[in-house]
Motif scaffolding. Structure first.
Motif, PDB file in Angstrom:
ATOM      1  N   ILE A 285      -8.707  -0.158 -33.559  1.00 11.45           N
ATOM      2  CA  ILE A 285      -8.479   0.842 -32.525  1.00 11.45           C
ATOM      3  C   ILE A 285      -7.910   2.108 -33.147  1.00 11.45           C
ATOM      4  CG2 ILE A 285      -7.097   1.408 -30.473  1.00 11.45           C
ATOM      5  CD1 ILE A 285      -7.197  -1.561 -29.759  1.00 11.45           C
TER       6      ILE A 285
ATOM      7  N   ARG B 253     -12.710   1.000 -30.548  1.00 14.58           N
ATOM      8  CA  ARG B 253     -12.258   1.825 -29.426  1.00 14.58           C
ATOM      9  C   ARG B 253     -11.478   3.031 -29.963  1.00 14.58           C
ATOM     10  NH1 ARG B 253      -9.369  -1.964 -25.048  1.00 14.58           N
ATOM     11  NH2 ARG B 253      -9.831  -0.172 -23.706  1.00 14.58           N
TER      12      ARG B 253
ATOM     13  N   ILE C 111      -8.859   5.566 -28.396  1.00  9.74           N
ATOM     14  CA  ILE C 111      -8.033   5.656 -27.193  1.00  9.74           C
ATOM     15  C   ILE C 111      -7.044   6.804 -27.318  1.00  9.74           C
ATOM     16  CG2 ILE C 111      -6.251   4.458 -25.850  1.00  9.74           C
ATOM     17  CD1 ILE C 111      -7.695   1.840 -26.597  1.00  9.74           C
TER      18      ILE C 111
ATOM     19  N   GLU D 217     -11.533   6.987 -24.847  1.00  9.23           N
ATOM     20  CA  GLU D 217     -11.110   6.258 -23.650  1.00  9.23           C
ATOM     21  C   GLU D 217      -9.683   6.664 -23.306  1.00  9.23           C
ATOM     22  OE1 GLU D 217     -11.462   1.933 -23.790  1.00  9.23           O
ATOM     23  OE2 GLU D 217     -12.699   2.178 -25.585  1.00  9.23           O
TER      24      GLU D 217
END
Length: 147
Positions: free
Chosen positions: A3, A44, A46, A64
């Motif tokens: 991430i 991801r 983020i 995101e």
């Protein structure tokens, strides 16, 4: 799971709205988001923010924003570690093994995807729990790491 976490609060003491200021006609945060996506290391990307406008811009550029952080974690004295801990709790990552988080600051428009890849390979090779980039300085302030 890998991430990329980009901590982007609305307030700033020195430069008003610095995370969304235009840099070559794009919000400065967009460069960090694009580099994180382009290097293809992360499952991801983020953005952690308390601000709806930063969230909107971040989503537009492909990140995101699955949660908003509380205002108490958006002050001048808020640490990066406390923001990362909050993200881990919100994403329920504390129960998932082998999750790696790369914190990329939103005001890093010159960050190169190749540098992210190189750093990740070095991180994996050294089998460490934590890695941070540092710059040698002769003067220190309270927000700097020092050896």
């Amino acid at each position: 799971m890998n991430i990329a976490l980009i901590p982007a609060r609305f307030g700033s003491k020195r430069i008003k709205n610095k995370n969304i200021k235009l840099f070559f006609n794009k919000p400065i945060i967009s460069y960090s988001i694009k580099s994180a996506l382009k290097c293809r290391l992360f499952d991801r990307v983020i953005v952690s923010t308390e601000d709806k406008y930063i969230a909107k811009i971040s989503r537009y550029y492909g990140a995101e924003v699955p949660f908003f952080r509380p205002i108490k974690l958006a002050g001048n004295n808020t640490t990066t570690i406390s923001v990362i801990k909050h993200a881990i709790k919100c994403l329920v990552l504390n129960k998932k093994k082998n999750t790696k988080i790369c914190c990329i600051y939103p005001v890093a428009p010159l960050i190169d995807p190749k540098l992210l890849i190189h750093s990740y390979k070095k991180f994996i090779k050294q089998k460490t729990d934590f890695s941070v980039t540092l710059l040698k300085k002769k003067k220190f302030n309270k927000k700097m790491f020092y050896i």
